[in-house]
Design a protein around this motif. Structure first.
Motif, PDB file in Angstrom:
ATOM      1  N   THR A 206       0.822  -1.217   0.000  1.00 51.51           N
ATOM      2  CA  THR A 206       0.000   0.000   0.000  1.00 51.51           C
ATOM      3  C   THR A 206       0.854   1.266   0.000  1.00 51.51           C
ATOM      4  O   THR A 206       0.367   2.344  -0.342  1.00 51.51           O
ATOM      5  CB  THR A 206      -0.951   0.020   1.211  1.00 51.51           C
ATOM      6  N   ARG A 207       2.129   1.128   0.362  1.00 51.29           N
ATOM      7  CA  ARG A 207       3.023   2.282   0.347  1.00 51.29           C
ATOM      8  C   ARG A 207       3.320   2.774  -1.067  1.00 51.29           C
ATOM      9  O   ARG A 207       3.930   3.824  -1.246  1.00 51.29           O
ATOM     10  CB  ARG A 207       4.335   1.941   1.065  1.00 51.29           C
ATOM     11  N   MET A 208       2.894   1.998  -2.070  1.00 49.61           N
ATOM     12  CA  MET A 208       3.096   2.411  -3.464  1.00 49.61           C
ATOM     13  C   MET A 208       2.031   3.399  -3.920  1.00 49.61           C
ATOM     14  O   MET A 208       1.939   3.714  -5.100  1.00 49.61           O
ATOM     15  CB  MET A 208       3.123   1.189  -4.378  1.00 49.61           C
ATOM     16  N   GLY A 209       1.230   3.879  -2.987  1.00 51.79           N
ATOM     17  CA  GLY A 209       0.323   4.982  -3.273  1.00 51.79           C
ATOM     18  C   GLY A 209      -0.801   4.643  -4.228  1.00 51.79           C
ATOM     19  O   GLY A 209      -1.423   3.580  -4.146  1.00 51.79           O
ATOM     20  N   SER A 210      -1.070   5.570  -5.143  1.00 52.37           N
ATOM     21  CA  SER A 210      -2.220   5.416  -6.032  1.00 52.37           C
ATOM     22  C   SER A 210      -2.075   4.217  -6.960  1.00 52.37           C
ATOM     23  O   SER A 210      -3.082   3.611  -7.352  1.00 52.37           O
ATOM     24  CB  SER A 210      -2.437   6.693  -6.846  1.00 52.37           C
ATOM     25  N   ASP A 211      -0.853   3.842  -7.321  1.00 55.49           N
ATOM     26  CA  ASP A 211      -0.659   2.642  -8.143  1.00 55.49           C
ATOM     27  C   ASP A 211      -1.207   1.417  -7.410  1.00 55.49           C
ATOM     28  O   ASP A 211      -1.856   0.557  -8.017  1.00 55.49           O
ATOM     29  CB  ASP A 211       0.820   2.419  -8.454  1.00 55.49           C
ATOM     30  N   ALA A 212      -0.968   1.349  -6.110  1.00 53.03           N
ATOM     31  CA  ALA A 212      -1.462   0.232  -5.301  1.00 53.03           C
ATOM     32  C   ALA A 212      -2.977   0.312  -5.139  1.00 53.03           C
ATOM     33  O   ALA A 212      -3.679  -0.705  -5.239  1.00 53.03           O
ATOM     34  CB  ALA A 212      -0.789   0.226  -3.938  1.00 53.03           C
ATOM     35  N   THR A 213      -3.492   1.504  -4.911  1.00 47.15           N
ATOM     36  CA  THR A 213      -4.936   1.680  -4.710  1.00 47.15           C
ATOM     37  C   THR A 213      -5.718   1.229  -5.937  1.00 47.15           C
ATOM     38  O   THR A 213      -6.773   0.593  -5.825  1.00 47.15           O
ATOM     39  CB  THR A 213      -5.253   3.148  -4.407  1.00 47.15           C
ATOM     40  N   LEU A 214      -5.189   1.538  -7.116  1.00 46.65           N
ATOM     41  CA  LEU A 214      -5.862   1.157  -8.357  1.00 46.65           C
ATOM     42  C   LEU A 214      -5.640  -0.312  -8.694  1.00 46.65           C
ATOM     43  O   LEU A 214      -6.538  -0.985  -9.206  1.00 46.65           O
ATOM     44  CB  LEU A 214      -5.360   2.038  -9.509  1.00 46.65           C
ATOM     45  N   SER A 215      -4.458  -0.816  -8.403  1.00 45.39           N
ATOM     46  CA  SER A 215      -4.124  -2.200  -8.760  1.00 45.39           C
ATOM     47  C   SER A 215      -4.745  -3.207  -7.809  1.00 45.39           C
ATOM     48  O   SER A 215      -5.073  -4.331  -8.208  1.00 45.39           O
ATOM     49  CB  SER A 215      -2.602  -2.390  -8.776  1.00 45.39           C
ATOM     50  N   VAL A 216      -4.880  -2.820  -6.553  1.00 45.19           N
ATOM     51  CA  VAL A 216      -5.425  -3.721  -5.521  1.00 45.19           C
ATOM     52  C   VAL A 216      -6.554  -2.998  -4.787  1.00 45.19           C
ATOM     53  O   VAL A 216      -6.425  -2.636  -3.609  1.00 45.19           O
ATOM     54  CB  VAL A 216      -4.316  -4.165  -4.528  1.00 45.19           C
ATOM     55  N   PRO A 217      -7.680  -2.756  -5.471  1.00 46.61           N
ATOM     56  CA  PRO A 217      -8.782  -2.055  -4.805  1.00 46.61           C
ATOM     57  C   PRO A 217      -9.376  -2.851  -3.649  1.00 46.61           C
ATOM     58  O   PRO A 217      -9.889  -2.292  -2.692  1.00 46.61           O
ATOM     59  CB  PRO A 217      -9.797  -1.838  -5.932  1.00 46.61           C
ATOM     60  N   THR A 218      -9.304  -4.173  -3.749  1.00 47.79           N
ATOM     61  CA  THR A 218      -9.625  -5.085  -2.644  1.00 47.79           C
ATOM     62  C   THR A 218      -8.522  -6.131  -2.608  1.00 47.79           C
ATOM     63  O   THR A 218      -7.937  -6.465  -3.646  1.00 47.79           O
ATOM     64  CB  THR A 218     -10.988  -5.759  -2.835  1.00 47.79           C
ATOM     65  N   THR A 219      -8.234  -6.672  -1.426  1.00 48.85           N
ATOM     66  CA  THR A 219      -6.988  -7.430  -1.258  1.00 48.85           C
ATOM     67  C   THR A 219      -7.078  -8.921  -1.560  1.00 48.85           C
ATOM     68  O   THR A 219      -6.056  -9.596  -1.603  1.00 48.85           O
ATOM     69  CB  THR A 219      -6.463  -7.282   0.183  1.00 48.85           C
ATOM     70  N   GLU A 220      -8.281  -9.465  -1.777  1.00 53.88           N
ATOM     71  CA  GLU A 220      -8.406 -10.929  -1.818  1.00 53.88           C
ATOM     72  C   GLU A 220      -7.600 -11.580  -2.948  1.00 53.88           C
ATOM     73  O   GLU A 220      -7.163 -12.725  -2.810  1.00 53.88           O
ATOM     74  CB  GLU A 220      -9.885 -11.339  -1.900  1.00 53.88           C
ATOM     75  N   HIS A 221      -7.365 -10.875  -4.050  1.00 52.78           N
ATOM     76  CA  HIS A 221      -6.583 -11.491  -5.129  1.00 52.78           C
ATOM     77  C   HIS A 221      -5.079 -11.348  -4.911  1.00 52.78           C
ATOM     78  O   HIS A 221      -4.294 -12.068  -5.518  1.00 52.78           O
ATOM     79  CB  HIS A 221      -6.994 -10.914  -6.488  1.00 52.78           C
ATOM     80  N   PHE A 222      -4.693 -10.415  -4.052  1.00 55.68           N
ATOM     81  CA  PHE A 222      -3.266 -10.209  -3.754  1.00 55.68           C
ATOM     82  C   PHE A 222      -2.784 -11.106  -2.619  1.00 55.68           C
ATOM     83  O   PHE A 222      -1.653 -11.618  -2.647  1.00 55.68           O
ATOM     84  CB  PHE A 222      -3.017  -8.745  -3.396  1.00 55.68           C
ATOM     85  N   LEU A 223      -3.614 -11.310  -1.621  1.00 49.02           N
ATOM     86  CA  LEU A 223      -3.192 -12.044  -0.415  1.00 49.02           C
ATOM     87  C   LEU A 223      -2.653 -13.445  -0.688  1.00 49.02           C
ATOM     88  O   LEU A 223      -1.684 -13.858  -0.023  1.00 49.02           O
ATOM     89  CB  LEU A 223      -4.346 -12.111   0.584  1.00 49.02           C
TER      90      LEU A 223
END
Length: 258
Positions: A206-223
């Motif tokens: 999430t420290r990657m800012g807006s790139d993270a917010t757009l890429s991982v709007p919800t975390t279930e696919h990243f976890l």
């Protein structure tokens, strides 16, 4: 068990359920993974599509094939993946994760995050498969720590697999369009962090800012990725076996720890 028999940990970037029916460079990479390693005694799968409060593991002998999607061709709904379950492995997982309470679930089954990739890697569906749920009440570092606790299963002949997507934004899908700049940047940053074993960067994405917010709007696919990275040992190699961004906002990166 010798080092040569240690099972890998694999993160599959699963993308659309249609990959179960299609033949493309991603599905070909999954097929090759199924042929590359010794046949596992069983597979523990962490899928983006089983979200729970608390932790559960499928503990039935014959898990059903779940068609948890809509709007796709009938052929996809007709697909079955009749892999057996493994109640003993489910109990072993609860033992490894103790004192965490692990519910021995009798209701779920194998969702499309699991069978859409395993139907390519292990089409015979003759290897026992157990699914572990995602406890959505816990932070990213907690999921990584569960991967560390489960790593011992690799020495016991169990392949640890996870299925999701590093970038997954269904609201921004762009048909027949190039990848969004933010999706490419985020995917590249996570890829570099994996290769350099910078786990803190991946966990604290999430420290990657807006790139993270757009890429991982919800975390279930990243976890699910965090479980596989948590399984690594010092002697493991980390390999990106296939990568790419589809529909502008879905990363198909697949990672092998072996």
């Amino acid at each position: 068990m010798s080092v040569s028999q240690r099972m890998p940990a694999i993160f599959f970037g699963h993308g659309s359920p249609m990959n179960a029916l299609e033949n493309n460079r991603y599905t070909q990479a999954w097929e090759q993974l199924g042929q590359r390693f010794p046949t596992p005694k069983a597979i523990l799968m962490i899928s983006a599509h089983w979200m729970t409060h608390g932790v559960a593991v499928t503990a039935m002998a014959e898990p059903k094939t779940i068609h948890d999607f809509g709007g796709f061709p009938q052929a996809l709904f007709d697909m079955q993946y009749p892999a057996p379950g493994d109640p003993a492995l489910a109990a072993r997982i609860a033992e490894l994760l103790s004192p965490e309470l692990v519910i021995q679930d009798q209701q779920w089954g194998l969702d499309h995050g699991t069978w859409s990739v395993l139907v390519k890697a292990y089409p015979a569906a003759n290897i026992p498969v157990v699914q572990l749920s995602l406890n959505m009440d816990q932070p990213e570092a907690w999921h990584f720590s569960l991967g560390q606790k489960l790593a011992l299963l690799r020495e016991e002949g169990v392949m640890i697999a996870a299925s999701g997507n590093v970038v997954h934004n269904l609201r921004r899908l762009a048909f027949h369009a190039p990848a969004y700049d933010w999706a490419t940047r985020f995917n590249d940053n996570i890829r570099q962090a994996i290769v350099s074993r910078d786990w803190n960067k991946v966990i604290n994405f999430t420290r990657m800012g807006s790139d993270a917010t757009l890429s991982v709007p919800t975390t279930e696919h990243f976890l699910p990725l965090l479980y596989v990275l948590g399984c690594h040992t010092a002697q493991d190699q980390l390999e990106i076996v296939v990568d790419g961004i589809e529909l502008g906002a879905i990363s198909m990166m697949s990672v092998v720890v072996a």
